[in-house]
Design a protein around this motif. Structure first.
Motif, PDB file in Angstrom:
ATOM      1  N   TYR A 145       0.832  -1.201   0.000  1.00  0.00           N
ATOM      2  CA  TYR A 145       0.000   0.000   0.000  1.00  0.00           C
ATOM      3  C   TYR A 145       0.863   1.246   0.000  1.00  0.00           C
ATOM      4  O   TYR A 145       1.867   1.330   0.720  1.00  0.00           O
ATOM      5  CB  TYR A 145      -0.898   0.036   1.235  1.00  0.00           C
ATOM      6  CG  TYR A 145      -1.896  -1.084   1.325  1.00  0.00           C
ATOM      7  CD1 TYR A 145      -1.578  -2.274   1.973  1.00  0.00           C
ATOM      8  CD2 TYR A 145      -3.168  -0.950   0.764  1.00  0.00           C
ATOM      9  CE1 TYR A 145      -2.502  -3.312   2.070  1.00  0.00           C
ATOM     10  CE2 TYR A 145      -4.099  -1.979   0.860  1.00  0.00           C
ATOM     11  CZ  TYR A 145      -3.758  -3.148   1.506  1.00  0.00           C
ATOM     12  OH  TYR A 145      -4.670  -4.166   1.590  1.00  0.00           O
ATOM     13  N   CYS A 146       0.434   2.206  -0.754  1.00  0.00           N
ATOM     14  CA  CYS A 146       1.048   3.522  -0.773  1.00  0.00           C
ATOM     15  C   CYS A 146       0.216   4.447   0.111  1.00  0.00           C
ATOM     16  O   CYS A 146      -1.022   4.379   0.080  1.00  0.00           O
ATOM     17  CB  CYS A 146       1.059   4.019  -2.222  1.00  0.00           C
ATOM     18  SG  CYS A 146       1.514   5.721  -2.458  1.00  0.00           S
ATOM     19  N   GLY A 147       0.872   5.275   0.899  1.00  0.00           N
ATOM     20  CA  GLY A 147       0.167   6.202   1.765  1.00  0.00           C
ATOM     21  C   GLY A 147       0.793   7.581   1.754  1.00  0.00           C
ATOM     22  O   GLY A 147       1.984   7.725   1.458  1.00  0.00           O
ATOM     23  N   ALA A 148      -0.020   8.582   2.093  1.00  0.00           N
ATOM     24  CA  ALA A 148       0.442   9.969   2.162  1.00  0.00           C
ATOM     25  C   ALA A 148       0.219  10.506   3.564  1.00  0.00           C
ATOM     26  O   ALA A 148      -0.870  10.331   4.141  1.00  0.00           O
ATOM     27  CB  ALA A 148      -0.301  10.831   1.147  1.00  0.00           C
ATOM     28  N   SER A 149       1.237  11.152   4.110  1.00  0.00           N
ATOM     29  CA  SER A 149       1.178  11.653   5.472  1.00  0.00           C
ATOM     30  C   SER A 149       1.759  13.057   5.558  1.00  0.00           C
ATOM     31  O   SER A 149       2.766  13.348   4.920  1.00  0.00           O
ATOM     32  CB  SER A 149       1.974  10.737   6.399  1.00  0.00           C
ATOM     33  OG  SER A 149       2.096  11.293   7.686  1.00  0.00           O
ATOM     34  N   PRO A 150       1.168  13.919   6.372  1.00  0.00           N
ATOM     35  CA  PRO A 150       1.790  15.229   6.601  1.00  0.00           C
ATOM     36  C   PRO A 150       3.031  15.128   7.481  1.00  0.00           C
ATOM     37  O   PRO A 150       3.743  16.122   7.665  1.00  0.00           O
ATOM     38  CB  PRO A 150       0.682  16.034   7.281  1.00  0.00           C
ATOM     39  CG  PRO A 150      -0.224  15.021   7.879  1.00  0.00           C
ATOM     40  CD  PRO A 150      -0.134  13.803   7.028  1.00  0.00           C
ATOM     41  N   TYR A 151       3.296  13.932   8.000  1.00  0.00           N
ATOM     42  CA  TYR A 151       4.452  13.700   8.857  1.00  0.00           C
ATOM     43  C   TYR A 151       5.408  12.713   8.195  1.00  0.00           C
ATOM     44  O   TYR A 151       4.982  11.756   7.552  1.00  0.00           O
ATOM     45  CB  TYR A 151       4.024  13.144  10.210  1.00  0.00           C
ATOM     46  CG  TYR A 151       3.038  14.014  10.943  1.00  0.00           C
ATOM     47  CD1 TYR A 151       1.683  13.713  10.921  1.00  0.00           C
ATOM     48  CD2 TYR A 151       3.453  15.130  11.649  1.00  0.00           C
ATOM     49  CE1 TYR A 151       0.762  14.506  11.576  1.00  0.00           C
ATOM     50  CE2 TYR A 151       2.543  15.921  12.315  1.00  0.00           C
ATOM     51  CZ  TYR A 151       1.202  15.613  12.266  1.00  0.00           C
ATOM     52  OH  TYR A 151       0.292  16.399  12.915  1.00  0.00           O
ATOM     53  N   TYR A 152       6.675  12.921   8.409  1.00  0.00           N
ATOM     54  CA  TYR A 152       7.710  11.990   7.938  1.00  0.00           C
ATOM     55  C   TYR A 152       7.755  10.868   8.967  1.00  0.00           C
ATOM     56  O   TYR A 152       8.500  10.928   9.942  1.00  0.00           O
ATOM     57  CB  TYR A 152       9.028  12.740   7.840  1.00  0.00           C
ATOM     58  CG  TYR A 152      10.230  11.950   7.384  1.00  0.00           C
ATOM     59  CD1 TYR A 152      11.444  12.070   8.052  1.00  0.00           C
ATOM     60  CD2 TYR A 152      10.180  11.125   6.265  1.00  0.00           C
ATOM     61  CE1 TYR A 152      12.561  11.390   7.634  1.00  0.00           C
ATOM     62  CE2 TYR A 152      11.299  10.436   5.840  1.00  0.00           C
ATOM     63  CZ  TYR A 152      12.484  10.565   6.528  1.00  0.00           C
ATOM     64  OH  TYR A 152      13.601   9.888   6.108  1.00  0.00           O
TER      65      TYR A 152
END
Length: 121
Positions: free
Chosen positions: A94-101
């Protein structure tokens, strides 16, 4: 809002390679760290790799040295190059996007639908 679509999964023999891609929509792609996670049958989803907007990266120790994460901010894509694949790498990725590293999946706001990777022995 970010929509993510993964591609590139498939069946490969142990020792082989695959390249996963994740295409993102939305104008704020550059604002997000992008991560790859995987879930094997009967197991919890686990962190694989993350790349920051400035291309710093972190890896799960089980894949470090074999997998490489990269991103192209102009094309709004993130890739996962997987080499020396092992049967234990078999999972839905799964690919995910986060405002945090972050390596923590609860910090990810958006997810793709997943792509199956199967490594035969």
């Amino acid at each position: 809002q970010v929509q993510l679509v993964e591609s590139g999964g498939g069946l490969v023999q142990a020792g082989g390679s695959l390249r996963l891609s994740c295409a993102a929509s939305g104008r704020t792609f550059n604002s997000y760290a992008m991560g790859w996670f995987r879930q094997a049958p009967g197991k919890e989803r686990e962190f694989v790799a993350v790349i920051s907007w400035s291309s710093n990266s972190l890896y799960n120790p089980n894949v470090k040295g074999r997998f490489t994460i990269s991103r192209d901010n102009a094309k709004k894509t993130v890739s996962l190059e997987m080499n020396s694949l092992k049967p234990e790498d078999t999972a839905v990725y799964y690919c995910g996007a986060s405002p945090y590293y972050s390596t923590e999946q609860y910090r990810y706001l958006y997810w793709g639908q997943g792509t199956q990777v199967t490594v035969s022995s």
